[in-house]
Design a protein around this motif. Structure first.
Motif, PDB file in Angstrom:
ATOM      1  N   GLY A 282      43.215  41.823  33.281  1.00 20.48           N
ATOM      2  CA  GLY A 282      42.594  41.860  34.480  1.00 20.48           C
ATOM      3  C   GLY A 282      41.187  41.519  34.633  1.00 20.48           C
ATOM      4  N   THR A 283      40.268  41.765  33.413  1.00 18.89           N
ATOM      5  CA  THR A 283      39.015  41.489  33.371  1.00 18.89           C
ATOM      6  C   THR A 283      38.620  40.023  33.192  1.00 18.89           C
ATOM      7  OG1 THR A 283      39.024  41.548  30.940  1.00 18.89           O
ATOM      8  CG2 THR A 283      38.441  43.553  32.180  1.00 18.89           C
ATOM      9  N   GLU A 284      39.708  39.037  32.997  1.00 18.00           N
ATOM     10  CA  GLU A 284      39.498  37.839  33.013  1.00 18.00           C
ATOM     11  C   GLU A 284      39.750  36.860  34.267  1.00 18.00           C
ATOM     12  OE1 GLU A 284      41.987  36.683  29.800  1.00 18.00           O
ATOM     13  OE2 GLU A 284      40.673  37.510  28.101  1.00 18.00           O
ATOM     14  N   ARG A 285      40.490  37.786  35.285  1.00 21.71           N
ATOM     15  CA  ARG A 285      41.026  37.013  36.299  1.00 21.71           C
ATOM     16  C   ARG A 285      39.841  36.903  37.318  1.00 21.71           C
ATOM     17  NH1 ARG A 285      45.873  40.799  35.930  1.00 21.71           N
ATOM     18  NH2 ARG A 285      47.224  39.587  35.255  1.00 21.71           N
ATOM     19  N   PRO A 286      39.938  35.666  38.103  1.00 24.68           N
ATOM     20  CA  PRO A 286      39.103  35.480  39.176  1.00 24.68           C
ATOM     21  C   PRO A 286      39.104  36.609  40.334  1.00 24.68           C
ATOM     22  CG  PRO A 286      40.086  33.493  38.605  1.00 24.68           C
ATOM     23  CD  PRO A 286      40.857  34.490  37.740  1.00 24.68           C
TER      24      PRO A 286
END
Length: 758
Positions: A282-286
């Motif tokens: 989740g933290t890496e998603r746009p």
């Protein structure tokens, strides 16, 4: 051979891997088989060093040298023959760390990729600016949309152009006509480009609201025109940088089918998400992907849902490629194994041992592989009585798929469900069709009153997860057992509460109060990490420096100037320069099997010849390494520091192990007791020793040796806190801290704290 039947059993003849004594046996395929026996009896050697190793060797031989590079050696297994052996997969069930600690449950269950494809194809993308549903189209999707929307009328494929400088518009129009484009769409009307162009100026550029709309083609949306439609869309995007406008020729309805994700509300454009955007955490998603919706849930919310709820969301969803079903089945398996409360985004490193064990079973089941030999080492180590049925169901499902399951386990629950039990002792095996656990779990020792302790350690605080608020007092100078179901927080209580409190981690540890005691000053957390597997038992006991000094102080060594370092194996000097003190040489023969042989230089003695001429009480250093712990203790009876540690190792059940044996050859129960033996000679009343699940699913004889070692450690004055649920260890406890209510989103809490039976 034509007409030959598939083997119905694994046949082993002449297995001689240490400590096996040329064992012959047959193991039926498609069954749940349990191998039992104390440490060093041969059960683990047969499963791991013979069956799993032989399967790996055969697999490696099937690879090319390039494929084999970096995968390790394939030295021949010491067995005469093995027939009917299926491909084997070995799992250390006591602590299954096959996944990276930061890997998510979605990755461990192998649903991250199909879920990512499902989200990429089906999730609605909402504009971060205005919230309007937006999307991008592939060429194929444009054609599908056109056929569905304009099936009853011709469609105009239009390329919107923006000319930055209005002064250049005339030149652009001429170039379009030269390229073969003959129509424009102006204010909803189609005009031709082969006439006078003077009236078309001012249509596009800065300050204008209307783009230059080039009509690429006018096509009837019928199946026979599909190829022409696809080609028109490609031409359209080639001249408009990925944009495409579909216009109904009679209705005038419009559909923007841009390659980039485009918002129909505010016109904002976004990069088309890739599969990696949906598979990542989740933290890496746009932002666009994190807010994408599948039904009522955003991707971020879906990742935070319990597995059981995610399975319910996808259960009735249909898609042409069956992606929802591919995700749903592993999640439902995990839910059947009692993991439904966990989330897709939970990291494997956050799980308790029992949760990782059941996740391992769910992963094996969801792989869909059949006809395999699964070897599990100590799988039932974290199975408390209330949860044993979960392990049982997982193992039964695995055999029902057509696999053979081999357990190296001594837990009564695992022995009770096994179809066959093979009991090992002294390198030999005996067969038993059933297993009846008649031994009292508490052992034959008479009951004793719990020790009262030498003071109290008070702890109070909140968390960390999964623990809630707690307040507890622990008696010092006693054996304290922390028990409870998997996921209740036993390991967290040891590491993040007790250890953090005693070490005084400012701002993190709980509030600490000592009563009737000066306080604990030394904390020892015993680990199952062995470090260098080639390190000898003598080195692991911390005695190599003492012994090397004794040899260096002999008159012969002093005359020759041999320093103490030359009598150790961790550096050059006295060790054999050819095998570097291993006693063996291994040769990688590429196309052939690896060859292992005794070192021709030292004959397996590990040292240079001149070092072996130095003796202490008639023993060379190589002779000393060949001694057992018990025999060496008799030799060093007058060397108090050495004798004390050897006696501690003997008391911990390691008396028959050789001093030169490598730590990699020790079984898990022996490794735990070896660490305890190192603490016995120096234990005092200001020491705290922490152990996490050392009894596991070990044989009763090994658990008895462990209980004896723990008792001696407490008698020496140490405070021992151990996370365990084995009945024998609970019977030896002076104080029990029970955690509960069990695994779940609510976490754990302290249900009771007091002497046994309270």
């Amino acid at each position: 051979m034509p007409g030959s039947q598939a083997p119905r059993a694994i046949t082993v003849r002449g297995a001689a891997e240490k400590p096996l004594q040329r064992v012959d046996l047959e193991l039926p395929l498609g069954r749940l088989i349990c191998l039992t026996g104390p440490c060093g009896s041969g059960s683990r050697a047969l499963a791991v060093s013979v069956l799993a190793a032989e399967s790996r060797r055969r697999y490696m031989l099937a690879l090319t040298p390039a494929e084999r590079e970096g995968l390790g050696g394939i030295s021949r297994v010491r067995v005469d023959e093995v027939h009917g052996l299926p491909p084997a997969i070995y799992h250390d069930g006591r602590d299954p760390r096959g996944w990276r600690s930061r890997a998510t449950l979605a990755a461990a269950l192998r649903v991250d990729l199909p879920l990512g494809h499902l989200l990429q194809r089906s999730a609605e993308l909402s504009c971060p600016a205005c919230g309007t549903v937006c999307r991008g189209y592939t060429v194929e999707e444009v054609a599908q949309t056109a056929e569905a929307r304009f099936s009853d009328q011709p469609v105009l494929v239009v390329a919107p152009l923006t000319v930055a400088d209005p002064a250049h518009q005339g030149r652009v129009l001429r170039e379009l006509r030269q390229a073969g484009f003959l129509r424009l769409r102006v204010r909803g009307e189609v005009v031709r480009l082969d006439g006078d162009l003077s009236g078309l100026t001012g249509l596009s550029g800065e300050g204008t609201k209307e783009p230059l709309e080039v009509v690429v083609d006018r096509i009837a949306c019928r199946p026979e025109h599909r190829t022409r439609l696809l080609e028109a869309v490609r031409h359209c995007r080639a001249i408009s940088r990925g944009d495409c406008l579909l216009v109904g020729a009679t209705s005038g309805d419009e559909v923007r089918a841009n390659q980039e994700v485009t918002c129909p509300g505010c016109g904002a454009r976004h990069r088309r998400p890739t599969i990696d955007d949906f598979v990542g955490t989740g933290t890496e998603r746009p932002i666009l992907v994190a807010r994408a919706r599948l039904g009522p849930w955003t991707v971020t919310e879906l990742e935070a849902l319990p597995l059981a709820e995610v399975a319910a969301v996808l259960r009735d969803r249909t898609d042409p490629e069956g992606l929802a079903q591919a995700v749903c089945e592993p999640l439902e398996l995990a839910n059947r194994l009692g993991l439904g409360y966990l989330t897709l985004g939970t990291q494997v490193g956050q799980l308790a041992t029992g949760e990782r064990q059941r996740l391992l079973l769910a992963s094996c089941l969801s792989s869909g592989l059949v006809g395999l030999l699964y070897v599990f080492d100590g799988l039932g180590s974290a199975a408390v009585p209330e949860q044993e049925s979960l392990w049982t169901e997982g193992l039964r499902l695995l055999t029902a798929q057509g696999n053979t399951v081999l357990l190296i386990d001594h837990a009564p629950a695992m022995l009770a469900i096994a179809d066959e039990v093979r009991e090992f002792s002294g390198g030999q095996v005996s067969e038993a069709s059933t297993w009846v656990a008649t031994t009292d779990a508490t052992g034959s020792r008479p009951p004793r009153s719990p020790r009262t302790g030498t003071g109290w350690l008070g702890l109070a605080g909140e968390g960390p997860w999964p623990l809630s608020r707690y307040s507890v007092e622990l008696p010092l100078g006693t054996l304290i057992v922390v028990t409870g179901p998997s996921g209740a927080g036993k390991s967290v209580f040891l590491r993040e509460v007790v250890a953090a409190a005693v070490r005084g981690r400012s701002g993190r540890g709980p509030a600490v109060v000592y009563r009737g005691h000066r306080g604990l000053t030394r904390t020892v957390e015993l680990s199952d990490q062995r470090g260098d597997p080639d390190r000898s038992l003598l080195a692991a006991l911390g005695l190599f420096e003492w012994v090397s000094r004794l040899y260096a102080e002999t008159p012969a060594a002093a005359r020759r100037g041999y320093p103490a370092e030359w009598f150790r194996l961790d550096g050059a000097g006295g060790r054999c320069p050819v095998c570097e003190g291993r006693g063996l040489l291994r040769f990688d023969l590429q196309l052939l099997e690896d060859l292992t042989q005794v070192c021709p230089e030292c004959g397996g003695r590990r040292y240079r010849e001149e070092l072996l001429e130095i003796t202490w009480h008639g023993l060379s250093i190589a002779d000393l390494l060949d001694l057992s712990v018990t025999a060496a203790g008799e030799r060093f009876i007058r060397e108090a520091p050495v004798a004390a540690r050897l006696e501690a190792a003997r008391q911990c059940g390691l008396g028959d192990r050789g001093l030169g044996q490598s730590c990699g050859e020790l079984e898990p129960g022996e490794w735990a007791r070896l660490q305890l033996s190192g603490e016995l000679p120096r234990a005092g009343n200001r020491d705290l020793v922490l152990l996490d699940g050392p009894a596991g699913s070990h044989h009763p004889e090994d658990v008895e040796s462990l209980a004896t070692a723990l008792d001696r450690l407490v008698e020496a004055g140490a405070t021992v806190v151990i996370a365990e649920h084995h009945p024998r260890i609970l019977a030896a406890a002076d104080w029990i801290v029970a955690l509960g209510p069990g695994a779940g989103p609510e976490g754990g809490r302290i249900l009771s704290s007091g002497p046994p039976g309270r």
